[in-house]
Design a protein around this motif. Sequence first.
Motif, PDB file in Angstrom:
ATOM      1  N   TRP A 216      -8.004   0.498  10.126  1.00  0.00           N
ATOM      2  CA  TRP A 216      -9.427   1.235   9.325  1.00  0.00           C
ATOM      3  C   TRP A 216     -11.037   1.327   9.698  1.00  0.00           C
ATOM      4  O   TRP A 216     -11.119   2.192  10.209  1.00  0.00           O
ATOM      5  N   THR A 235      -3.429   2.357   4.431  1.00  0.00           N
ATOM      6  CA  THR A 235      -1.894   1.999   3.677  1.00  0.00           C
ATOM      7  C   THR A 235      -0.924   2.230   3.551  1.00  0.00           C
ATOM      8  O   THR A 235      -0.124   1.842   3.317  1.00  0.00           O
ATOM      9  N   GLU A 238       1.533  -0.119   1.953  1.00  0.00           N
ATOM     10  CA  GLU A 238       1.662  -0.356   0.725  1.00  0.00           C
ATOM     11  C   GLU A 238       3.175   0.210   0.522  1.00  0.00           C
ATOM     12  O   GLU A 238       3.602   0.734   0.895  1.00  0.00           O
ATOM     13  N   MET A 247      -3.763  -2.944  -0.782  1.00  0.00           N
ATOM     14  CA  MET A 247      -4.317  -3.209  -2.184  1.00  0.00           C
ATOM     15  C   MET A 247      -3.617  -2.834  -3.838  1.00  0.00           C
ATOM     16  O   MET A 247      -3.831  -2.948  -4.618  1.00  0.00           O
ATOM     17  N   LEU A 249      -0.867  -0.764  -3.580  1.00  0.00           N
ATOM     18  CA  LEU A 249      -1.341   0.689  -4.914  1.00  0.00           C
ATOM     19  C   LEU A 249       0.500   0.766  -5.182  1.00  0.00           C
ATOM     20  O   LEU A 249       1.399   0.277  -4.586  1.00  0.00           O
ATOM     21  N   ILE A 254       0.492   6.740  -3.317  1.00  0.00           N
ATOM     22  CA  ILE A 254       0.715   5.997  -1.850  1.00  0.00           C
ATOM     23  C   ILE A 254       0.833   7.676  -1.278  1.00  0.00           C
ATOM     24  O   ILE A 254       1.704   8.202  -2.261  1.00  0.00           O
ATOM     25  N   THR A 258       1.927   9.111   4.487  1.00  0.00           N
ATOM     26  CA  THR A 258       1.567   7.761   4.364  1.00  0.00           C
ATOM     27  C   THR A 258       2.886   6.988   4.434  1.00  0.00           C
ATOM     28  O   THR A 258       3.530   6.498   4.982  1.00  0.00           O
TER      29      THR A 258
END
Length: 362
Positions: A216, A235, A238, A247, A249, A254, A258
């Motif tokens: 990122w 992400t 995730e 994180m 999630l 999500i 992704t």
Amino acid sequence: MATNERAGTLHVISKEFGMPKRDLPIRECVPGMLLAETLLSETGAVVLLEKTPLNASHIDRLAMLGHSRLRVQVPPQCMSSVEARCEALYASCLETVGGLFSPVASGKPLSTDQVRLVADTVQESALAGGDVYFGRAVPTAAMSGRLQTHSLNTAMLAAFLHLWMGHADTMLPVTIQAALLHDIGKTRLKRSLLELPGDLTPAEEKEWRRHPRLSWEIVHACRGMDALVEAIVATHHELPDGSGYPMGLTGANIHPLTRLVAVANRFDNLTAGTARERSLSPFRAFEVLEEEARRGFHPQEVHCLLAQVPGYYVGDRFFLSNGDIGEVLHINPEMKSRPLVKAAGRFLDLSTEPGITIEAMV
């Protein structure tokens, strides 16, 4: 008599399913290929029936009628030219990915123009309905080479998943760019960590889990990059049950793009292998994905992959766990990881042969 009838039926199945289907530009279709679907005119009249062996006149006539692509079955004598085209496209894309990753690995910023150049090449192939390159994985000694190959494979498969799932074409560049860059943060991890075999220690695992954040940061520093590309990169590990990272999630938090990048990433890691896990045959990978989807790993995206990808291996030959070499003849619609194969002069329905698995491509 019954035995002979059964053998005759299986012979027809072998001929029909032993030829892979391909969606090709009409300029690449050659006499000897079989039409894989019936072609209709704008008024609904039959132009050519499914299974028609194409000749030069057919191809010229269809081109004059405005057909730019044909869905065909490719007999063995025609496969070499199709495979050569796929391999040339793949090699060209891989070279451009190398030009994208190498400067970043040496500490230089990511080039937005270079990202778009590679993504445009992948997108052109996907929108044209070209083949995903599902050839055998080529081991690469250098970690940088494995990372680049994995990134390209993930981007190519993610592009097709995007289209197969019906996401908007306008969002395809986002999917491809994110898939290309999802692991670029690994260029900032120690090489020794990337190449460690076996399980990681808690400290090593903590360091490893930094790579989405590092990816990122690299993408965020790249001016002009879409914010959703940044989000997908951050992400892609995730999981719907909240057990993913960084994180934790869950579910609807999500993004759908992704999820499909995550599934493309997982399939390539399973089939190409990693420093800590040996590569699996595609059909063993399908089996893993079937089980993981049952446990909640992005089931919609996994089911889409399983509806599309196994058919690309029809006609290919694999080593079986019983020592035989088997040719994939037909994909079992209820169990995609257990196809019908021909091996040692007999036909095996692997859905009823739990003790036999498909181990590696010949």
